[in-house]
Design a protein around this motif. Sequence first.
Motif, mmCIF file in Angstrom:
data_model
loop_
_atom_site.group_PDB
_atom_site.id
_atom_site.type_symbol
_atom_site.label_atom_id
_atom_site.label_comp_id
_atom_site.label_asym_id
_atom_site.label_seq_id
_atom_site.Cartn_x
_atom_site.Cartn_y
_atom_site.Cartn_z
ATOM 1 N N VAL A 328 -68.197 -29.251 -76.774
ATOM 2 C CA VAL A 328 -68.827 -28.614 -75.617
ATOM 3 C C VAL A 328 -67.848 -28.505 -74.453
ATOM 4 O O VAL A 328 -67.753 -27.462 -73.796
ATOM 5 N N THR A 329 -67.102 -29.579 -74.174
ATOM 6 C CA THR A 329 -66.143 -29.534 -73.066
ATOM 7 C C THR A 329 -65.003 -28.568 -73.368
ATOM 8 O O THR A 329 -64.477 -27.919 -72.456
ATOM 9 N N LEU A 330 -64.621 -28.475 -74.631
ATOM 10 C CA LEU A 330 -63.613 -27.480 -75.018
ATOM 11 C C LEU A 330 -64.121 -26.071 -74.718
ATOM 12 O O LEU A 330 -63.395 -25.226 -74.188
ATOM 13 N N GLY A 331 -65.384 -25.845 -75.018
ATOM 14 C CA GLY A 331 -65.967 -24.550 -74.716
ATOM 15 C C GLY A 331 -66.011 -24.273 -73.219
ATOM 16 O O GLY A 331 -65.756 -23.139 -72.775
ATOM 17 N N PHE A 332 -66.299 -25.306 -72.423
ATOM 18 C CA PHE A 332 -66.330 -25.117 -70.969
ATOM 19 C C PHE A 332 -64.953 -24.719 -70.452
ATOM 20 O O PHE A 332 -64.831 -23.852 -69.578
ATOM 21 N N GLY A 333 -63.903 -25.339 -70.958
ATOM 22 C CA GLY A 333 -62.553 -24.989 -70.529
ATOM 23 C C GLY A 333 -62.224 -23.542 -70.812
ATOM 24 O O GLY A 333 -61.622 -22.844 -69.981
ATOM 25 N N GLU A 334 -62.635 -23.056 -71.978
ATOM 26 C CA GLU A 334 -62.390 -21.654 -72.321
ATOM 27 C C GLU A 334 -63.252 -20.715 -71.482
ATOM 28 O O GLU A 334 -62.827 -19.628 -71.097
ATOM 29 N N ILE A 335 -64.501 -21.129 -71.201
ATOM 30 C CA ILE A 335 -65.374 -20.312 -70.358
ATOM 31 C C ILE A 335 -64.766 -20.144 -68.972
ATOM 32 O O ILE A 335 -64.777 -19.039 -68.398
ATOM 33 N N PHE A 336 -64.211 -21.229 -68.428
ATOM 34 C CA PHE A 336 -63.594 -21.149 -67.099
ATOM 35 C C PHE A 336 -62.436 -20.146 -67.101
ATOM 36 O O PHE A 336 -62.338 -19.292 -66.221
ATOM 37 N N ARG A 337 -61.572 -20.246 -68.105
ATOM 38 C CA ARG A 337 -60.407 -19.367 -68.151
ATOM 39 C C ARG A 337 -60.833 -17.905 -68.273
ATOM 40 O O ARG A 337 -60.305 -17.023 -67.570
ATOM 41 N N LEU A 338 -61.800 -17.614 -69.145
ATOM 42 C CA LEU A 338 -62.255 -16.242 -69.324
ATOM 43 C C LEU A 338 -62.996 -15.738 -68.086
ATOM 44 O O LEU A 338 -62.918 -14.547 -67.743
ATOM 45 N N ALA A 339 -63.711 -16.627 -67.413
ATOM 46 C CA ALA A 339 -64.403 -16.229 -66.189
ATOM 47 C C ALA A 339 -63.401 -15.825 -65.114
ATOM 48 O O ALA A 339 -63.626 -14.872 -64.362
ATOM 49 N N MET A 340 -62.282 -16.528 -65.040
ATOM 50 C CA MET A 340 -61.262 -16.173 -64.059
ATOM 51 C C MET A 340 -60.661 -14.794 -64.367
ATOM 52 O O MET A 340 -60.249 -14.074 -63.463
ATOM 53 N N PHE A 341 -60.608 -14.447 -65.638
ATOM 54 C CA PHE A 341 -60.145 -13.098 -66.007
ATOM 55 C C PHE A 341 -61.134 -12.020 -65.551
ATOM 56 O O PHE A 341 -60.735 -10.921 -65.157
ATOM 57 N N ASN A 342 -62.421 -12.354 -65.604
ATOM 58 C CA ASN A 342 -63.446 -11.332 -65.389
ATOM 59 C C ASN A 342 -63.892 -11.195 -63.936
ATOM 60 O O ASN A 342 -64.553 -10.194 -63.602
ATOM 61 N N LEU A 343 -63.556 -12.149 -63.077
ATOM 62 C CA LEU A 343 -63.952 -12.057 -61.675
ATOM 63 C C LEU A 343 -62.936 -11.201 -60.912
ATOM 64 O O LEU A 343 -62.264 -11.658 -59.983
ATOM 65 N N ASP A 344 -62.823 -9.939 -61.335
ATOM 66 C CA ASP A 344 -61.786 -9.058 -60.808
ATOM 67 C C ASP A 344 -62.340 -7.877 -60.017
ATOM 68 O O ASP A 344 -61.606 -6.970 -59.624
ATOM 69 N N GLY A 345 -63.644 -7.861 -59.800
ATOM 70 C CA GLY A 345 -64.247 -6.753 -59.080
ATOM 71 C C GLY A 345 -64.757 -5.651 -59.981
ATOM 72 O O GLY A 345 -65.523 -4.793 -59.542
ATOM 73 N N ASN A 346 -64.360 -5.648 -61.237
ATOM 74 C CA ASN A 346 -64.837 -4.644 -62.195
ATOM 75 C C ASN A 346 -65.884 -5.235 -63.135
ATOM 76 O O ASN A 346 -66.958 -4.663 -63.331
ATOM 77 N N ASN A 347 -65.549 -6.385 -63.713
ATOM 78 C CA ASN A 347 -66.474 -7.052 -64.635
ATOM 79 C C ASN A 347 -67.347 -8.082 -63.932
ATOM 80 O O ASN A 347 -68.231 -8.673 -64.550
ATOM 81 N N GLY A 348 -67.063 -8.336 -62.678
ATOM 82 C CA GLY A 348 -67.810 -9.323 -61.914
ATOM 83 C C GLY A 348 -67.403 -9.256 -60.461
ATOM 84 O O GLY A 348 -66.695 -8.324 -60.047
ATOM 85 N N PRO A 349 -67.809 -10.239 -59.659
ATOM 86 C CA PRO A 349 -67.427 -10.259 -58.244
ATOM 87 C C PRO A 349 -65.913 -10.292 -58.073
ATOM 88 O O PRO A 349 -65.176 -10.810 -58.914
ATOM 89 N N SER A 350 -65.444 -9.732 -56.970
ATOM 90 C CA SER A 350 -64.003 -9.702 -56.705
ATOM 91 C C SER A 350 -63.591 -11.016 -56.048
ATOM 92 O O SER A 350 -63.666 -11.186 -54.837
ATOM 93 N N LEU A 351 -63.167 -11.986 -56.876
ATOM 94 C CA LEU A 351 -62.786 -13.303 -56.367
ATOM 95 C C LEU A 351 -61.388 -13.722 -56.803
ATOM 96 O O LEU A 351 -60.650 -14.330 -56.033
ATOM 97 N N THR A 352 -61.007 -13.415 -58.051
ATOM 98 C CA THR A 352 -59.773 -13.978 -58.609
ATOM 99 C C THR A 352 -58.707 -12.934 -58.923
ATOM 100 O O THR A 352 -57.622 -13.300 -59.379
ATOM 101 N N ASN A 353 -58.980 -11.661 -58.725
ATOM 102 C CA ASN A 353 -58.052 -10.578 -59.076
ATOM 103 C C ASN A 353 -57.748 -10.524 -60.569
ATOM 104 O O ASN A 353 -56.716 -9.992 -60.983
ATOM 105 N N GLY A 354 -58.639 -11.091 -61.371
ATOM 106 C CA GLY A 354 -58.502 -11.015 -62.823
ATOM 107 C C GLY A 354 -57.210 -11.605 -63.347
ATOM 108 O O GLY A 354 -56.743 -12.632 -62.851
ATOM 109 N N PRO A 355 -56.588 -10.958 -64.339
ATOM 110 C CA PRO A 355 -55.367 -11.520 -64.943
ATOM 111 C C PRO A 355 -54.180 -11.542 -63.986
ATOM 112 O O PRO A 355 -53.225 -12.277 -64.217
ATOM 113 N N ASN A 356 -54.228 -10.761 -62.919
ATOM 114 C CA ASN A 356 -53.124 -10.763 -61.948
ATOM 115 C C ASN A 356 -53.115 -12.008 -61.084
ATOM 116 O O ASN A 356 -52.086 -12.361 -60.508
#
Length: 559
Positions: A328-356
């Motif tokens: 479960v904790t392994l899954g949480f770590g991956e969820i966090f990383r993928l969430a940071m990719f998606n919070l780019d303003g297109n797939n979610g709120p504009s917070l992390t600039n996605g992969p950049n």
Amino acid sequence: MSKYSLPDSVRTAHGAKAPWLAIAGGALIILSGLLSWSYDDRILGDLSIRFYPAGIQIYAMLFGVIAVVLGALLLRRPAWLSPARGLRFLGVTAFVFVVWVAAAISYQSGGLINVNEGAYVALAGAVLTAAAGFLSPEVDVDVMAWPRLSSTVEILIIVVLMAVLLFTLAYTLEIDDGVIFASFLVALIALVGGLLATGFGAYLGFIGANNRRPLLLAAFLVAFLFPFTQDGSDANMSIATQILIFAATALGLNIVVGLAGLLDLGYIAFLGTGAYVGAMLSTSAFATVDIKPPFVVVMLIGAATAAVFGLIIGSPTLRVSGDYLAIVTLGFGEIFRLAMFNLDGNNGPSLTNGPNGIPGIPDLNFFGFDFGEVHTVAGIPLGRFSNYYFLLLLLLMFVMLVFTRLNDSRIGRGWVAIREDERAAEAMGVNTFGLKLLAFAVGAALAGLAGTIKAHVDTSVTPDQYIFLESAFLLSAVVLGGMGTVLGVLVGATILKLLPEKLREVNEYRLLMFGLLLVVMMRFRPEGLIASKRRQLEFHEEDEELSELLQAEHLQEAK
């Protein structure tokens, strides 16, 4: 009879020769340092010159000095030392050291024919030293016979050892050649391990236990003075800052794994949470949040946010345990990383600039003190990484204080009870769920604190910095150093951060060597390099000497 000793009949027949074999072996190793090891003068710091020893030859001569000293001690057989065990370890590791150097010379110069006489003399000396250790009769260490010294002498010993530690750290970071660094590491393991095997290390621990405050003060001074030994080198101080960040984060994980016994494989997400909070609230042109509070407030927000994530992941998942919790904790770590990719303003709120990610994070500025500028103290330049080093040192001291206070408290005892047997702890009235949740929250908060500083040290934050492999390295630092201890985790973090930096020449084999190291550790020292006495007894219940050592320490504390 020890499982590493020869039959009693052999040791009885030839044991009297052991001291002289050790002295002869040590003398040969010392002599080898004055001879030529390599025909090629372009490799390994030029080992071709006779009677002018270079680095690796000096390391070998240190082997010889220790072997001669231990051989002389075999003649007297002191009750509080076991020279035979030290000679065994020293002889075997000296053999490994010489074989490693000879292989490196052969590989780099194009054949074994380029290995000169010095290496063969050293190899013969290592064989004699190991033979002396295996032939020596077993002598049980009498911990009650330890020399009792005055407080002044004990403090002086601590000061000298800390000065040696400071010199060793500075010298280690100055080694650039990967083969020479690996040779120095093997030599260091041999020398330290040989002394520890004799029982001398336990005696030094006894002295340290008698002088805890002077020991802590001396350790702090060593850490504080370290940047002044680097002559303004940003390369070495960059490594040092990353080690401190890694160590502070690993100590937070040590609460979860070492004390509470909860296997967390996604812990790097909490460090990433703090880093993203620090980046989003910074004055970077790419920051996505308009609020720019003071950095002290940013640190508190980063710690609180990470703690909230710890509570969120802990509440539904801590009802499972063991392998299921790890998944479960392994899954949480991956969820966090993928969430940071998606919070780019297109797939979610504009917070992390996605992969950049968020680049261009400026250096901190406390009351006019710019961490990005070079400051000169006592004529020694202290650059950008030195400035962050001092800040991280303060953070590490705070994390250590939190860990030790919790460990010695009622909460810490509850965590240990859960780690040993959760059902028994619950039957005795321990609030297992609440304490496990607290462990997750506190560990996550400490990682979040480290993450806010890491964002400014690295000047950028991207999702690919927080992959599963980083969580694995954090967990390995805890296991390798010693779960539930402070010093062990610091040592484990230093090893796992320093080795990849110094062994870039074999970077493609890094994970292979790392895996072999863990296999060897789990086979010969499963409790870690610097383990608590409790865990040593768990893994070595048959060790009567360790039980006697604990009794001696308890008697000393009672006095």
